[in-house]
Each structure stands twice: as C-alpha cells, then as structure tokens.
Design a protein around this motif. Structure first.
Motif, PDB file in Angstrom:
ATOM      1  N   GLU A   1      12.985  46.145 -66.081  1.00 13.98           N
ATOM      2  CA  GLU A   1      12.137  45.806 -64.925  1.00 13.98           C
ATOM      3  C   GLU A   1      12.343  46.824 -63.797  1.00 13.98           C
ATOM      4  O   GLU A   1      11.396  47.192 -63.093  1.00 13.98           O
ATOM      5  CB  GLU A   1      12.459  44.398 -64.429  1.00 13.98           C
TER       6      GLU A   1
ATOM      7  N   MET B   1      11.008  45.612 -57.646  1.00 16.16           N
ATOM      8  CA  MET B   1      11.289  44.853 -58.850  1.00 16.16           C
ATOM      9  C   MET B   1      11.427  43.368 -58.547  1.00 16.16           C
ATOM     10  O   MET B   1      10.824  42.515 -59.212  1.00 16.16           O
ATOM     11  CB  MET B   1      12.571  45.357 -59.502  1.00 16.16           C
TER      12      MET B   1
ATOM     13  N   CYS C   1       8.935  40.361 -59.866  1.00 11.81           N
ATOM     14  CA  CYS C   1       9.469  39.302 -60.727  1.00 11.81           C
ATOM     15  C   CYS C   1       9.328  37.928 -60.069  1.00 11.81           C
ATOM     16  O   CYS C   1       8.983  36.946 -60.738  1.00 11.81           O
ATOM     17  CB  CYS C   1      10.938  39.578 -61.049  1.00 11.81           C
TER      18      CYS C   1
END
Length: 208
Positions: free
Chosen positions: A58, A69, A73
C-alpha cells in the motif's frame, strides 16, 4: 499501570463507545481533518488487519507517502465495513501487539487514546479517558514529539486542571489533561475546552 493493560482497556472502551453511536454520528466530522467517525474508526484498526507485506504494498502504491496511504486505506475500509464491524475490530484485537513504526508501545496507546478523543470530543461526548492512561502519554512529551505532530506550543505553558502536570513556558493555557494532550498532538479543539489568552490559537472555528 502496565501499558499493555491500558491499551487493551482503551480499545474495549472505544469499541463500546462506537457501538453506542446512532447511525448519523458515523458520518459526523472529527478532529482529524477530512475524516468522519467511520474513517477514524477504520484507521484505528488498520494495524491489526494489514500484514507487513500488504502495508508495504500500500505504501508503494501511495508513492512512499504514509499520509496518502493511510488516507486511502481509511476511506476504502470505512466504505467496505459496517459500523458494527469497525467496533468489533477494536474489541476483538484489544490485546493485539501492534505498535506504530518507531513509536514503541507508548505510541500504540497514544494512537488509540488520541484517535478516540478525535471522535468523542468532536461529537461533544462527555467521555473522560482514565487519567492513568493520559498520564503515561504526557510523561513522554518532548520538543521532538510536538514537532513531529505539528503542535505549535511555543511561548505557551500548558497546565492541567485535573493532574499535577504542566509543560512549556510562557502564557498559561489551562484545561483538562486529555484536552492538552490533543493540543500536543497537533489538534484544534472546539471552543470552550481551554482557558487562557491564547485559547483561540488552539480552537476550531465556531460553526456558522
């Protein structure tokens, strides 16, 4: 207090808090800019749900930006999970050994406590984090940590009114220990939480 015990207790407390929120509050803003309650809740359990290889993948996708990131997420995982699932992630992983990179076990406690306050303070909930947990985190405050979190506390003496604790020097700013902890983590609080001439410097803008 043993820090691991404090972490487990905080996660269970926050799971109970999340379980008790009415549906509309899951879409309410928090002290984390741009994140609603559901994004903060999703972010809090990322470390339990993502393996190291997945986390690194990621991070590569985000071109090395940890902020990019975590934001991606949190938004994706919040959309894919129900409120009940997001609360359960915390409760079921209360004793998970995850720690933020380079921050150690105190960093894990700080992550849970501060993000929990990001939710409860923004919602106007009268939740008080037990002082033994807050005290652990206040003892770890250094100029390096305040710089890392972008906390502009130069020229200010923070004074807790519920603990024998102060930090810095300058114009006094008084408030509950947990509110001062938020200041040290770079947060701005709703008006009325802090007392002192410089209170507005650390306050959010009143709602229109």
């Amino acid at each position: 207090m043993d820090i691991r015990t404090a972490i487990a207790a905080e996660r269970r407390d926050l799971a109970d808090l999340l379980d008790g929120l009415p549906s509309p509050q899951w879409d309410a803003p928090t002290l984390c800019a741009g994140w609603r309650v559901r994004e903060v809740a999703a972010h809090m359990s990322l470390g339990f749900r993502y393996s190291l290889p997945r986390t690194l993948a990621e991070l590569v996708r985000a071109r090395g930006s940890l902020h990019r990131m975590t934001d991606r997420c949190a938004r994706r995982d919040a959309a894919a999970s129900s409120p009940r699932e997001l609360a359960a992630f915390l409760r079921d992983n209360a004793e998970h050994p995850w720690q933020p990179p380079t921050a150690g076990i105190e960093g894990a406690l700080g992550h849970d406590v501060v993000h929990g306050l990001d939710i409860s303070v923004a919602l106007g909930l009268d939740r008080r984090v037990p002082l033994d947990r807050v005290r652990i985190l206040l003892k770890k405050v250094t100029p390096k940590s305040t710089k890392f979190f972008g906390a502009d506390v130069g020229g200010v003496e923070l004074r807790a009114d519920d603990l024998d604790w102060s930090y810095g020097s300058g114009t006094p700013l008084t408030g509950a220990a947990q509110d001062l902890l938020l200041v040290l983590y770079g947060r701005k609080l709703p008006p009325g939480h802090l007392r002192g001439e410089l209170g507005s410097r650390f306050a959010t803008e009143p709602a229109a």
